[in-house]
Design an enzyme around this catalytic site. Structure first.
Site, PDB file in Angstrom:
ATOM      1  N   LYS A 250       0.817  -1.354  -0.112  1.00  0.00           N
ATOM      2  CA  LYS A 250      -0.073  -0.155  -0.196  1.00  0.00           C
ATOM      3  C   LYS A 250       0.964   1.196   0.070  1.00  0.00           C
ATOM      4  CE  LYS A 250      -4.427  -2.180   1.079  1.00  0.00           C
ATOM      5  NZ  LYS A 250      -5.426  -2.332   1.984  1.00  0.00           N
ATOM      6  N   ARG A 285      -4.043 -10.179   4.807  1.00  0.00           N
ATOM      7  CA  ARG A 285      -4.371 -10.130   3.481  1.00  0.00           C
ATOM      8  C   ARG A 285      -3.064  -9.738   2.540  1.00  0.00           C
ATOM      9  NH1 ARG A 285      -6.374  -6.991  -0.662  1.00  0.00           N
ATOM     10  NH2 ARG A 285      -8.030  -8.087  -2.055  1.00  0.00           N
TER      11      ARG A 285
HETATM   12  C1  9MG Z   1     -10.127  -5.555  -1.262  1.00  0.00           C
HETATM   13  N1  9MG Z   1      -9.007  -5.125  -0.274  1.00  0.00           N
HETATM   14  C2  9MG Z   1      -8.214  -4.249  -0.607  1.00  0.00           C
HETATM   15  N2  9MG Z   1      -7.495  -3.763   0.710  1.00  0.00           N
HETATM   16  C3  9MG Z   1      -8.038  -4.531   1.609  1.00  0.00           C
HETATM   17  C4  9MG Z   1      -7.937  -4.493   2.944  1.00  0.00           C
HETATM   18  O1  9MG Z   1      -7.090  -4.088   3.512  1.00  0.00           O
HETATM   19  N3  9MG Z   1      -8.790  -5.386   3.792  1.00  0.00           N
HETATM   20  C5  9MG Z   1      -9.619  -6.026   3.296  1.00  0.00           C
HETATM   21  N4  9MG Z   1     -10.278  -6.876   3.827  1.00  0.00           N
HETATM   22  N5  9MG Z   1      -9.806  -6.131   1.762  1.00  0.00           N
HETATM   23  C6  9MG Z   1      -9.215  -5.516   0.907  1.00  0.00           C
END
Ligand code: 9MG
Length: 305
Positions: A250, A285
């Site tokens: 990110k 994730r």
């Molecule tokens: C789809 N998506 C993109 N970034 C995310 C994040 O930080 N958490 C979750 N649950 N989905 C995400």
């Protein structure tokens, strides 16, 4: 402070620490199984079925390439695969329901099965959630935490599926233009409490809900860092729910690393992932599954001791 106050304060601190040290293994209830969490960190691999992810750079994408990438992540130790057909990057445009269905459903049909790991659908559209659950997905990952459509909760409840409620502000198109929240911790905690209540009103079982602070979704770079640093507060205030977090590649990491581009953010991703695990995250994730699996194994061992 007199002596009895000091004693009471010390007692509460001790009890709080003990509660975390003895934290039981708990279960996240999905459509056809329950996933234990709390003993080791679960890794969710990101599978974006979008033209910019599985194509030669042109307008098209390949379902077979997407499935092969998911299989690679499974062989690297992913516990869940999150399939998404609409980009949620800042500024990204809306995708029609028909296009989203055409991107994700064939992939879910190929991946989901009695012996597979759980498949999650990353969508904010009730119709896509319904089709994905019918095709074998067991979790709905809603980046709007029901703000865009509460009907998502009805689909989840009907299937007995898992539901990820991720905090966000605005929409992916507008979120970076919003004025910053004054107190990001309270805004995230209050927002998630409201979404949890809405999900339950629509019939979702509390043990099917996971929560996510939504790193990067309408927060400043400093607020993203603050959310990771204070994740233990979220873990304390919303103790009943597994915490998912996504820091992978990110932009706040790029900002901390002299504007490193997305493909140069792996080490920063690992640092933020480990910090999140140490502060209470149960599910991470990520794009780079092998690196994350190894990092959380080490972090989990340190945490356990
Ligand atoms: C789809 N998506 C993109 N970034 C995310 C994040 O930080 N958490 C979750 N649950 N989905 C995400």
């Amino acid at each position: 402070m007199n002596q009895s106050w000091v004693f009471t304060f010390a007692f509460f601190l001790f009890t709080f620490d003990l509660m975390f040290a003895l934290m039981p293994i708990r279960q996240w209830k999905l459509a056809r199984r329950s996933l234990p969490y709390g003993e080791r960190t679960l890794v969710m691999g990101v599978l974006n079925v979008t033209p910019d992810s599985f194509s030669d750079g042109g307008q098209f994408y390949s379902h077979d390439l997407a499935v092969a990438h998911a299989e690679q992540m499974i062989s690297e130790g992913a516990d869940i695969i999150d399939v998404g057909g609409e980009s949620t990057r800042p500024g990204s445009a809306f995708v029609t329901e028909a296009e989203e269905l055409q991107r994700v459903i064939p992939v879910i049909e190929k991946l989901a099965g009695p012996t597979s790991i759980p498949i999650s659908i990353d969508t904010t559209k009730p119709s896509v959630a319904r089709a994905a659950l019918a095709a074998g997905a067991e979790i709905v990952n809603d980046i709007s935490a029901l703000r865009f459509a509460t009907l998502i909760a009805d689909e989840v409840a009907r299937a007995g599926a898992g539901l990820v409620l991720m905090h966000s502000r605005g929409t992916p198109k507008t979120m970076q233009q919003l004025p910053p929240a004054e107190d990001i911790m309270s805004e995230v905690i209050d927002g998630l409490c409201g979404s949890i209540a809405a999900a339950q009103q629509h019939g979702v079982a509390p043990e099917s809900i996971a929560i996510d602070p939504g790193i990067g979704f309408g927060k400043t770079a400093e607020q993203n860092v603050e959310l990771i640093a204070k994740l233990d507060q979220l873990a304390h205030d919303l103790f009943d729910f597994p915490i998912m977090i996504g820091t992978s590649r990110k932009s706040f990491i790029g900002k901390l690393l002299d504007n490193a581009p997305a493909d140069q953010r792996l080490y920063g991703t690992i640092a933020s992932t480990v910090a999140s695990v140490m502060n209470g995250a149960h599910i991470v994730r990520v794009h780079d599954v092998k690196a994350a699996v190894e990092a959380v194994r080490v972090a989990d061992a340190i945490k356990r001791s």
